[in-house]
Design a protein around this motif. Structure first.
Motif, mmCIF file in Angstrom:
data_model
loop_
_atom_site.group_PDB
_atom_site.id
_atom_site.type_symbol
_atom_site.label_atom_id
_atom_site.label_comp_id
_atom_site.label_asym_id
_atom_site.label_seq_id
_atom_site.Cartn_x
_atom_site.Cartn_y
_atom_site.Cartn_z
ATOM 1 N N ALA A 61 -2.782 -6.883 -0.944
ATOM 2 C CA ALA A 61 -3.098 -6.514 0.440
ATOM 3 C C ALA A 61 -4.138 -7.239 1.678
ATOM 4 O O ALA A 61 -4.559 -7.206 2.586
ATOM 5 C CB ALA A 61 -2.862 -5.103 0.488
ATOM 6 N N ARG A 103 0.763 -1.434 -0.060
ATOM 7 C CA ARG A 103 -0.060 -0.312 0.048
ATOM 8 C C ARG A 103 0.811 1.429 -0.286
ATOM 9 O O ARG A 103 0.142 2.386 -0.804
ATOM 10 C CB ARG A 103 -1.095 0.115 0.946
ATOM 11 C CG ARG A 103 -2.069 -0.758 0.552
ATOM 12 C CD ARG A 103 -2.655 -0.964 1.834
ATOM 13 N NE ARG A 103 -4.082 -2.017 1.553
ATOM 14 C CZ ARG A 103 -5.216 -2.554 2.351
ATOM 15 N NH1 ARG A 103 -4.822 -2.017 3.824
ATOM 16 N NH2 ARG A 103 -6.334 -3.085 1.887
ATOM 17 N N ARG A 127 -2.305 -5.330 -6.437
ATOM 18 C CA ARG A 127 -1.612 -4.983 -5.739
ATOM 19 C C ARG A 127 -2.644 -4.804 -4.548
ATOM 20 O O ARG A 127 -2.715 -5.636 -3.219
ATOM 21 C CB ARG A 127 -1.466 -3.356 -5.564
ATOM 22 C CG ARG A 127 0.148 -3.367 -6.292
ATOM 23 C CD ARG A 127 0.454 -1.992 -6.144
ATOM 24 N NE ARG A 127 1.602 -2.051 -6.611
ATOM 25 C CZ ARG A 127 2.947 -0.944 -5.642
ATOM 26 N NH1 ARG A 127 2.664 -1.452 -4.711
ATOM 27 N NH2 ARG A 127 3.928 -1.155 -6.520
ATOM 28 N N ASP A 128 -4.136 -4.550 -4.524
ATOM 29 C CA ASP A 128 -5.158 -4.516 -3.917
ATOM 30 C C ASP A 128 -5.472 -6.486 -2.815
ATOM 31 O O ASP A 128 -5.450 -6.518 -2.097
ATOM 32 C CB ASP A 128 -6.514 -4.122 -4.347
ATOM 33 C CG ASP A 128 -6.453 -2.597 -4.063
ATOM 34 O OD1 ASP A 128 -5.478 -1.878 -3.607
ATOM 35 O OD2 ASP A 128 -7.433 -2.399 -4.743
ATOM 36 N N VAL A 159 -4.154 6.083 -4.793
ATOM 37 C CA VAL A 159 -4.627 5.689 -3.177
ATOM 38 C C VAL A 159 -5.669 6.406 -3.722
ATOM 39 O O VAL A 159 -5.614 7.853 -4.270
ATOM 40 C CB VAL A 159 -4.384 6.245 -1.525
ATOM 41 C CG1 VAL A 159 -5.681 6.452 -0.996
ATOM 42 C CG2 VAL A 159 -2.921 5.836 -1.041
#
Length: 195
Positions: free
Chosen positions: A99, A37, A95-96, A42
């Motif tokens: 995570a 993150r 990535r999300d 973002v």
């Protein structure tokens, strides 16, 4: 680390961790989340939810961090333009997902009773997962092992080097953690495939 890991009981996948092991696993997952993150774009808070979902303004070049480069390899090494476009459309979502998977480990450990502070040595944490959640943990173990292997410089067939290091060498201790996560992953796979 304890010799006991995952097993199946009825439709649940179960493991018992010492407080130290549970806290170590939570720390590894937290570090992975932070890494994923930290460099991720973002979305703006004022952005329309549909616009945020359709936002493909992700990165177009390979990450500078070696762990991230390993987690998100270049899809088309021979075609820089195609690789950049592929990365722009996929890396943010990947990535999300990674995570969220690591957060599933953190949440599972905390739901099982791991307090926010370091636990006592004698405390045991019993984790029970359904099969879909166990699969998420398994995928995150893969990411954790890749991250550890990259930071340590682990290479194929180099076990002799790692086992030749003195026990008090920090590299040997870190490699023990890498092997332990591999053990967790292996026993979790066995528990998932156990009929």
């Amino acid at each position: 680390m304890s010799g006991f890991a995952w097993h199946r009981r009825s439709k649940r996948i179960i493991a018992n961790f010492t407080g130290f092991e549970a806290d170590l696993l939570r720390s590894l997952a937290s570090q992975l989340v932070e890494l994923l993150r930290n460099e991720a774009a973002v979305p703006r808070e004022d952005m329309d939810p549909f616009e945020a979902m359709m936002d493909f303004s992700g990165p177009t070049s390979e990450p500078d961090d070696p762990v991230l480069a390993r987690l998100f390899p270049t899809a088309y090494p021979q075609d820089e333009e195609a690789a950049g476009e592929f990365r722009r459309f996929t890396e943010g979502t990947l990535r999300d997902g990674k995570a969220r998977a690591a957060c599933t480990i953190i949440d599972g450990l905390e739901e099982a009773g791991l307090p926010p502070e370091l636990t006592e040595d004698g405390l045991m944490i019993d984790v029970e997962l359904d099969a879909p959640t166990a699969e998420v943990w398994m995928r995150s173990f893969t990411d954790l092992r890749l991250a550890l292997a990259t930071r340590l410089g682990v290479e194929e067939d180099d076990e002799h080097y790692w086992h030749s290091l003195p026990d008090d060498d920090p590299r040997a201790q870190a490699h023990d953690i890498y092997e332990w996560v591999g053990y967790l992953q292996e026993t979790l796979i066995e528990a998932l495939t156990d009929a």
